[in-house]
Design a protein around this motif. Sequence first.
Motif, PDB file in Angstrom:
ATOM      1  N   ASP A  76      -7.118  14.378  -1.780  1.00  0.00           N
ATOM      2  CA  ASP A  76      -8.297  13.547  -2.029  1.00  0.00           C
ATOM      3  C   ASP A  76      -8.138  12.176  -1.361  1.00  0.00           C
ATOM      4  O   ASP A  76      -7.132  11.494  -1.586  1.00  0.00           O
ATOM      5  N   PRO A  77      -9.129  11.731  -0.559  1.00  0.00           N
ATOM      6  CA  PRO A  77      -9.009  10.442   0.132  1.00  0.00           C
ATOM      7  C   PRO A  77      -8.925   9.243  -0.812  1.00  0.00           C
ATOM      8  O   PRO A  77      -8.257   8.257  -0.497  1.00  0.00           O
ATOM      9  N   THR A  78      -9.559   9.314  -1.965  1.00  0.00           N
ATOM     10  CA  THR A  78      -9.475   8.210  -2.926  1.00  0.00           C
ATOM     11  C   THR A  78      -8.055   8.073  -3.449  1.00  0.00           C
ATOM     12  O   THR A  78      -7.509   6.963  -3.519  1.00  0.00           O
ATOM     13  N   ARG A  79      -7.443   9.188  -3.784  1.00  0.00           N
ATOM     14  CA  ARG A  79      -6.068   9.138  -4.280  1.00  0.00           C
ATOM     15  C   ARG A  79      -5.093   8.681  -3.197  1.00  0.00           C
ATOM     16  O   ARG A  79      -4.147   7.930  -3.471  1.00  0.00           O
ATOM     17  N   ARG A  80      -5.337   9.102  -1.945  1.00  0.00           N
ATOM     18  CA  ARG A  80      -4.479   8.625  -0.853  1.00  0.00           C
ATOM     19  C   ARG A  80      -4.619   7.116  -0.682  1.00  0.00           C
ATOM     20  O   ARG A  80      -3.629   6.412  -0.462  1.00  0.00           O
ATOM     21  N   ALA A  81      -5.839   6.611  -0.817  1.00  0.00           N
ATOM     22  CA  ALA A  81      -6.062   5.159  -0.714  1.00  0.00           C
ATOM     23  C   ALA A  81      -5.373   4.430  -1.869  1.00  0.00           C
ATOM     24  O   ALA A  81      -4.804   3.341  -1.681  1.00  0.00           O
ATOM     25  N   MET A  82      -5.411   5.012  -3.051  1.00  0.00           N
ATOM     26  CA  MET A  82      -4.721   4.410  -4.194  1.00  0.00           C
ATOM     27  C   MET A  82      -3.219   4.341  -3.936  1.00  0.00           C
ATOM     28  O   MET A  82      -2.573   3.328  -4.201  1.00  0.00           O
ATOM     29  N   LEU A  83      -2.660   5.414  -3.393  1.00  0.00           N
ATOM     30  CA  LEU A  83      -1.231   5.433  -3.073  1.00  0.00           C
ATOM     31  C   LEU A  83      -0.889   4.403  -1.996  1.00  0.00           C
ATOM     32  O   LEU A  83       0.143   3.741  -2.068  1.00  0.00           O
ATOM     33  N   ARG A  84      -1.785   4.273  -1.016  1.00  0.00           N
ATOM     34  CA  ARG A  84      -1.568   3.282   0.044  1.00  0.00           C
ATOM     35  C   ARG A  84      -1.502   1.889  -0.564  1.00  0.00           C
ATOM     36  O   ARG A  84      -0.649   1.072  -0.205  1.00  0.00           O
ATOM     37  N   SER A  85      -2.387   1.621  -1.500  1.00  0.00           N
ATOM     38  CA  SER A  85      -2.393   0.331  -2.196  1.00  0.00           C
ATOM     39  C   SER A  85      -1.089   0.113  -2.959  1.00  0.00           C
ATOM     40  O   SER A  85      -0.523  -0.983  -2.953  1.00  0.00           O
ATOM     41  N   LEU A  86      -0.611   1.166  -3.597  1.00  0.00           N
ATOM     42  CA  LEU A  86       0.624   1.067  -4.372  1.00  0.00           C
ATOM     43  C   LEU A  86       1.866   0.978  -3.493  1.00  0.00           C
ATOM     44  O   LEU A  86       2.919   0.554  -3.953  1.00  0.00           O
ATOM     45  N   SER A  87       1.749   1.360  -2.241  1.00  0.00           N
ATOM     46  CA  SER A  87       2.909   1.287  -1.349  1.00  0.00           C
ATOM     47  C   SER A  87       3.267  -0.161  -1.038  1.00  0.00           C
ATOM     48  O   SER A  87       4.385  -0.455  -0.629  1.00  0.00           O
ATOM     49  N   LYS A  88       2.321  -1.064  -1.256  1.00  0.00           N
ATOM     50  CA  LYS A  88       2.566  -2.485  -0.986  1.00  0.00           C
ATOM     51  C   LYS A  88       3.229  -3.179  -2.167  1.00  0.00           C
ATOM     52  O   LYS A  88       4.103  -4.012  -1.988  1.00  0.00           O
ATOM     53  N   LYS A  89       2.777  -2.844  -3.382  1.00  0.00           N
ATOM     54  CA  LYS A  89       3.343  -3.460  -4.583  1.00  0.00           C
ATOM     55  C   LYS A  89       2.830  -2.750  -5.829  1.00  0.00           C
ATOM     56  O   LYS A  89       1.839  -2.032  -5.784  1.00  0.00           O
ATOM     57  N   GLU A  90       3.500  -2.977  -6.922  1.00  0.00           N
ATOM     58  CA  GLU A  90       3.080  -2.476  -8.226  1.00  0.00           C
ATOM     59  C   GLU A  90       1.738  -3.138  -8.579  1.00  0.00           C
ATOM     60  O   GLU A  90       1.525  -4.309  -8.290  1.00  0.00           O
ATOM     61  N   ARG A  91       0.840  -2.363  -9.198  1.00  0.00           N
ATOM     62  CA  ARG A  91      -0.479  -2.903  -9.518  1.00  0.00           C
ATOM     63  C   ARG A  91      -0.927  -2.472 -10.911  1.00  0.00           C
ATOM     64  O   ARG A  91      -0.553  -1.412 -11.395  1.00  0.00           O
ATOM     65  N   VAL A  92      -1.780  -3.301 -11.499  1.00  0.00           N
ATOM     66  CA  VAL A  92      -2.431  -2.973 -12.764  1.00  0.00           C
ATOM     67  C   VAL A  92      -3.533  -1.961 -12.452  1.00  0.00           C
ATOM     68  O   VAL A  92      -4.139  -1.988 -11.377  1.00  0.00           O
ATOM     69  N   ILE A  93      -3.814  -1.066 -13.383  1.00  0.00           N
ATOM     70  CA  ILE A  93      -4.798  -0.007 -13.156  1.00  0.00           C
ATOM     71  C   ILE A  93      -6.157  -0.572 -12.743  1.00  0.00           C
ATOM     72  O   ILE A  93      -6.794  -0.053 -11.831  1.00  0.00           O
ATOM     73  N   THR A  94      -6.608  -1.635 -13.384  1.00  0.00           N
ATOM     74  CA  THR A  94      -7.916  -2.207 -13.015  1.00  0.00           C
ATOM     75  C   THR A  94      -7.899  -2.712 -11.574  1.00  0.00           C
ATOM     76  O   THR A  94      -8.912  -2.623 -10.873  1.00  0.00           O
ATOM     77  N   GLU A  95      -6.778  -3.205 -11.114  1.00  0.00           N
ATOM     78  CA  GLU A  95      -6.644  -3.677  -9.732  1.00  0.00           C
ATOM     79  C   GLU A  95      -6.716  -2.507  -8.746  1.00  0.00           C
ATOM     80  O   GLU A  95      -7.289  -2.616  -7.665  1.00  0.00           O
ATOM     81  N   ILE A  96      -6.151  -1.388  -9.134  1.00  0.00           N
ATOM     82  CA  ILE A  96      -6.196  -0.194  -8.280  1.00  0.00           C
ATOM     83  C   ILE A  96      -7.620   0.336  -8.177  1.00  0.00           C
ATOM     84  O   ILE A  96      -8.068   0.749  -7.114  1.00  0.00           O
ATOM     85  N   ALA A  97      -8.344   0.307  -9.282  1.00  0.00           N
ATOM     86  CA  ALA A  97      -9.699   0.867  -9.321  1.00  0.00           C
ATOM     87  C   ALA A  97     -10.738  -0.028  -8.653  1.00  0.00           C
ATOM     88  O   ALA A  97     -11.770   0.465  -8.177  1.00  0.00           O
ATOM     89  N   LYS A  98     -10.480  -1.305  -8.578  1.00  0.00           N
ATOM     90  CA  LYS A  98     -11.480  -2.277  -8.120  1.00  0.00           C
ATOM     91  C   LYS A  98     -12.123  -1.971  -6.759  1.00  0.00           C
ATOM     92  O   LYS A  98     -13.335  -2.071  -6.623  1.00  0.00           O
ATOM     93  N   PRO A  99     -11.372  -1.591  -5.722  1.00  0.00           N
ATOM     94  CA  PRO A  99     -12.004  -1.377  -4.413  1.00  0.00           C
ATOM     95  C   PRO A  99     -12.955  -0.174  -4.332  1.00  0.00           C
ATOM     96  O   PRO A  99     -13.696  -0.030  -3.362  1.00  0.00           O
ATOM     97  N   PHE A 100     -12.937   0.680  -5.324  1.00  0.00           N
ATOM     98  CA  PHE A 100     -13.727   1.907  -5.277  1.00  0.00           C
ATOM     99  C   PHE A 100     -15.006   1.750  -6.091  1.00  0.00           C
ATOM    100  O   PHE A 100     -15.008   1.144  -7.151  1.00  0.00           O
TER     101      PHE A 100
END
Length: 109
Positions: free
Chosen positions: A18-42
């Motif tokens: 899923d492209p959304t999940r891949r984008a979430m993982l890409r975001s997490l590859s930079k640093k640890e994030r709060v769930i709301t921060e991960i969801a925000k761009p979508f």
Amino acid sequence: MVESRKYDLNLIFQALSDPTRRAMLRSLSKKERVITEIAKPFEMSLAAASKHIKVLEKARLVNRRKEGSFSYLSLNGKAMMSADRWIQHYRKFWEDQLDSLKELLEDIE
């Protein structure tokens, strides 16, 4: 491929499909994030983002850490490495095929 047995490759590849999940993982590859921060761009509800995160957690691609009322997610590199090892196992086959094709095309020229 002992490490791969620790992780379910079916779940990993399903999560990565899923492209959304891949984008979430890409975001997490930079640093640890709060769930709301991960969801925000979508453009989706927090509930929808949570469903994606649950798929990532089930595949063990992310780690969750609670701090107070916040949940932090980080990338689980070991799970990603198990998928990479599986792919690497077949890389030689494709590289050999491409090398043969290259030689054939050079002979035709």
